[in-house]
Design a protein around this motif. Structure first.
Motif, PDB file in Angstrom:
ATOM      1  N   ALA A 115       0.814  -1.221   0.000  1.00 42.58           N
ATOM      2  CA  ALA A 115       0.000   0.000   0.000  1.00 42.58           C
ATOM      3  C   ALA A 115       0.844   1.265   0.000  1.00 42.58           C
ATOM      4  O   ALA A 115       0.315   2.359  -0.218  1.00 42.58           O
ATOM      5  N   ASP A 188       2.826   5.873   4.672  1.00 43.22           N
ATOM      6  CA  ASP A 188       2.083   6.066   3.421  1.00 43.22           C
ATOM      7  C   ASP A 188       2.926   6.842   2.413  1.00 43.22           C
ATOM      8  O   ASP A 188       3.588   7.823   2.768  1.00 43.22           O
ATOM      9  N   GLU A 308      -9.032   6.679   3.884  1.00 42.00           N
ATOM     10  CA  GLU A 308      -7.839   6.240   3.166  1.00 42.00           C
ATOM     11  C   GLU A 308      -8.228   5.929   1.729  1.00 42.00           C
ATOM     12  O   GLU A 308      -9.207   5.222   1.485  1.00 42.00           O
ATOM     13  N   THR A 310      -6.739   4.540  -2.019  1.00 41.08           N
ATOM     14  CA  THR A 310      -5.654   3.787  -2.632  1.00 41.08           C
ATOM     15  C   THR A 310      -6.036   3.390  -4.050  1.00 41.08           C
ATOM     16  O   THR A 310      -7.182   3.037  -4.305  1.00 41.08           O
ATOM     17  N   ALA A 337      -6.971  -2.573  -5.153  1.00 38.27           N
ATOM     18  CA  ALA A 337      -6.522  -1.284  -5.682  1.00 38.27           C
ATOM     19  C   ALA A 337      -5.753  -1.411  -6.989  1.00 38.27           C
ATOM     20  O   ALA A 337      -5.423  -0.398  -7.605  1.00 38.27           O
TER      21      ALA A 337
END
Length: 553
Positions: A115, A188, A308, A310, A337
């Protein structure tokens, strides 16, 4: 061949990039199948490249990462001797290498979550609320093409599909303070990857010059011939006990010249541009962006929600249930994703979304509408769990044009009177004794015997989710569930996936069979040995069921 993944007017497309930089979408000539991700070509095996045909017109749009692996990116640390020395002297190495033995005897391996992968051109979040030592690490990335188990050095390169560029972004202070590297390297946006994926036949991995420039200043300049452990050795080491799968990505290590190696250190700051390059692999360019909201809170109507986002492509919104949070879907996010924009959020009063007072299903429906509106999403696939399925189905019945499909994990109906009484009693218990007053009871009833006996990670994950809830928010949610009114299930005409476990006491198979007969266009899947926390108890099966459901027209 060089491949880029581009988000255009027709969604994500995998494109062949010619010598002039023009990108043209490719498809399999024999079947006409459009290709949206690199995994399709890798899965086609050695003959996959020969089956490709490019479109005539060049493609424009937003550049995506050429590949997002299904699991963590494997990384090798201290793999250039001069970098190992500069890191040992920096004072930030918590591995005990400062005694002069800075060159490791064996590859130092860690991972970064999939991620964290972003594309060339995306902004890197500096996370200024938790780090003041932001650093870069230019690296060559290896893309595995064939399953590799106990592979020898001599055969290792036969399992390589190709190569790419990686920036192993690092928060040096977190790397030092936590005495290991995962947290400091896994924030992130901390894995820029791209711009292309290039087939192995075009790259001499034993003689490849790697450079990193910061705002035009050359900081790193080394050759892969200087690697302490070359690519075959890395693959041999990893595959000795870990089966490498097609599409896995390995970052091979960074050379001397990182920011921490200077005196004083040259850390990255907002606005700095990092450019990593190697002949044949292009340039990976990213700018350090402005700090994101440290709480990642997004206004949704009158609420502020932890959100969040993605990936890219058609929107998929993940909605958790009572006592849940965005992390319920952590095992599924990377895979979903690859072809979709995945939006997951904490319902108000849950997880990291603040408690704003009493809740209701109708209130959460309003939040969802405001969230979609704020992101410009006209239509989405909704994936929901437990109490969240009432939010999803009520939203779909209320706004049918905003939903294309609905996946319901452990769907629930309005509670009968006895269950309402028990749920309200649970709210009182939580207000009086906190989440610890109910956590063990919930765990005992909600997880399957198979999970209790053989899935300790799932048990721990659910326990942490429950204990991490704000007691007031959880109590309000219990009362909202007890007061819930069923939507008109029969009015929902979009495709519906019902997914439950054979040991799910909250959403038994019989309830799902009733719903199957009510929805006009539904299918039912039952997972063996699974209770009510499906995505954590059997994450692989849930991921595959969702992927199959999303892929159907």
């Amino acid at each position: 061949m060089r491949f880029a993944r581009i988000e255009g007017q027709h969604g994500p497309q995998l494109c062949a990039v010619d010598d002039n930089g023009a990108a043209r979408a490719v498809r399999f000539a024999d079947t006409g199948e459009a290709i949206t991700e690199l995994q399709q070509i890798i899965a086609a095996g050695s003959g996959g490249l020969g089956r490709l045909t490019p479109d005539t017109a060049a493609v424009g749009g937003t550049l995506l990462a050429p590949i997002v692996p299904h699991r963590n990116v494997f990384c090798v640390g201290r793999n250039y001797s001069e970098h190992a020395a500069e890191f040992a002297k920096s004072g930030f190495d918590a591995t005990g290498s400062a005694d002069g033995q800075h060159v490791p005897e064996h590859p130092v391996v860690f991972t970064k979550p999939a991620a964290t992968v972003i594309a060339s051109g995306d902004a890197i979040d500096p996370h200024t609320d938790i780090t003041s030592a932001l650093d870069y690490e230019g690296e060559i990335g290896v893309i595995i093409g064939r399953r590799a188990s106990k592979v020898s050095k001599a055969d290792a390169l036969d399992h390589v599909w190709g190569y790419t560029l990686i920036n192993d972004m690092t928060a040096r202070d977190l790397q030092r303070d936590h005495k290991q590297w995962f947290i400091g390297k896994s924030l992130d946006t901390f894995c820029p990857l791209g711009p292309w994926a290039v087939t192995a036949d075009e790259i001499d991995i034993d003689d490849l010059q790697l450079q990193t420039r910061i705002n035009g200043e050359l900081r790193q300049d080394a050759n892969t011939a200087q690697l302490i452990f070359d690519v075959p050795t890395i693959i041999e080491t990893l595959s000795a006990g870990i089966t490498l799968e097609p599409g896995d990505v390995i970052a091979t290590g960074t050379p001397v010249g990182v920011g921490i190696g200077f005196d004083p250190p040259k850390y990255l700051t907002v606005g700095d541009e990092v450019v990593i390059s190697a002949p044949g692999l292009g340039e990976l360019r990213n700018v350090i962006g402005t700090p994101a909201d440290p709480d990642h809170l997004v206004a949704a109507g009158s609420s502020r929600l932890f959100v969040e986002k993605t990936g890219s492509g058609p929107a998929v919104v993940l909605i958790h249930g009572l006592g849940g949070a965005t992390t319920v879907y952590e095992p599924q996010v990377a895979a979903l994703a690859e072809n979709n924009t995945v939006l997951r959020y904490d319902l108000s009063g849950h997880g990291r979304s603040p408690v704003a007072g009493p809740n209701s299903i109708a209130g959460w429906v309003d939040e969802l509408k405001a969230l979609l509106d704020s992101h410009g999403i006209e239509s989405a696939v909704l994936v929901a769990h437990s109490m969240g399925t009432l939010v999803a189905t009520t939203f779909t019945a209320t706004y049918p044009d905003r939903v294309s499909k609905v996946a319901l994990l452990g769907p629930v109906k309005a509670q009968p009177d006895a269950a309402k009484t028990a749920t309200r009693a649970r709210a009182r218990a939580v207000r009086e004794g906190g989440m610890s007053a109910v956590a063990d009871t919930i765990l005992g009833a909600a997880l399957s015997p198979t999970t209790h006996e053989g899935r300790p990670v799932a048990v721990t994950a659910v326990r942490e989710l429950l204990l991490g809830q704000d007691p007031a928010g959880y109590a309000f949610a219990c009362e909202a569930l007890a007061a819930a009114v069923e939507p008109d299930f029969a009015s929902i005409s979009v495709p519906v996936l019902l997914l439950t476990g054979d040991a799910d006491k909250v959403s038994p198979v019989a309830v799902n069979e009733e719903l199957l007969a009510t929805f006009p266009n539904a299918q039912l899947n039952v997972l063996e040995g699974v209770g009510h926390w499906h995505s954590l108890e059997d994450p692989t099966s849930v991921t595959h069921r969702l992927q199959d459901f999303l892929a159907k027209p």
